[in-house]
Design an enzyme around this catalytic site. Structure first.
Site, PDB file in Angstrom:
ATOM      1  N   SER A  64      -3.393 -51.527   2.775  1.00 54.61           N
ATOM      2  CA  SER A  64      -3.063 -51.956   1.394  1.00 54.61           C
ATOM      3  C   SER A  64      -2.200 -53.196   1.481  1.00 54.61           C
ATOM      4  CB  SER A  64      -2.383 -50.810   0.809  1.00 54.61           C
ATOM      5  OG  SER A  64      -3.301 -49.876   0.259  1.00 54.61           O
ATOM      6  N   GLN A  65      -1.967 -53.953   0.455  1.00 56.37           N
ATOM      7  CA  GLN A  65      -0.966 -55.043   0.333  1.00 56.37           C
ATOM      8  C   GLN A  65       0.568 -54.259   0.427  1.00 56.37           C
ATOM      9  OE1 GLN A  65      -1.231 -56.929  -3.581  1.00 56.37           O
ATOM     10  NE2 GLN A  65       0.392 -58.327  -3.027  1.00 56.37           N
TER      11      GLN A  65
END
Length: 213
Positions: A64-65
């Site tokens: 994930s970012q």
């Protein structure tokens, strides 16, 4: 694997970016300052570890970012004694952040390839969730329920009832809900049958898949 001064410096720059984007939870930011994201990246992408972007990992999934990790963690409001269930171990990065907030983390991964990979990585890094296992995230982990917090790191068209049932009264669950685009949603359990529901920003997540593979 090494956490060199170069990576530490890049990580501090990333944390400042997250502050500028509105992340205010100092406990979350402090933990993310300490967790080396490059340990969880595909080796071919390691130079991008401290960019605020999502990147591919094994089994068609993503790490994930960092902003998303920080945003979900902030909404979850984890305390040091909270028991947390994470649905979707993925790369293990979010798990490491949760373990920096509480030692009472249970994490489940549906993809066998990712499960085995993170199992090895956790051993190498000395990360010790209460339980890390291969299973269907839709079903949660009833044996250790109820949980103070539940974090879902993949998108569901609607909230799985089993997860709501495993949430303690007063507990909170963060889950992205939607098909092509998701609203980050927080459920707070008010009683045996009542939940508060809050919607936050729009995000894009890989889908939460049912059944083990």
């Amino acid at each position: 694997m090494e956490d060199t001064p170069k990576y530490q410096g890049l990580r501090k720059q990333l944390i400042e970016q997250l502050r500028e984007k509105g992340i205010q939870d100092n406990a979350v930011l402090e933990v993310m300052t300490q967790v080396p994201r490059h340990f969880f990246m595909d080796p071919s992408l390691i130079n991008f570890a401290y960019e605020d972007n999502a990147y591919p990992i094994a089994a068609d999934q993503t790490i994930s970012q960092p902003y998303t990790v920080a945003y979900q963690s902030q909404l979850l409001e984890v305390g040091p004694t909270d028991k947390v269930l994470e649905i979707g171990t993925g790369s293990g990065y979010q798990t490491a952040v949760l373990l920096g907030l509480t030692p009472h983390v249970y994490t489940i991964e549906r993809q066998q390839l990712l499960y085995k990979k993170t199992q090895r990585l956790f051993t190498q890094l000395g990360l010790r969730p209460k339980k890390h296992f291969f299973g269907d995230g839709y079903l949660g982990f009833e044996q250790a329920a109820p949980y103070d917090r539940i974090l879902v790191t993949a998108a569901a068209p609607e909230v799985p009832k089993a997860l709501l049932n495993q949430l303690k009264v007063g507990g909170k669950m963060i889950i992205p809900i939607g098909e092509n685009e998701q609203f980050m949603t927080r459920f707070t359990r008010k009683s045996a049958t009542a939940f508060d529901k809050e919607k936050f920003g729009r995000f894009r997540f890989v889908p939460l898949l049912q059944n083990k593979s």
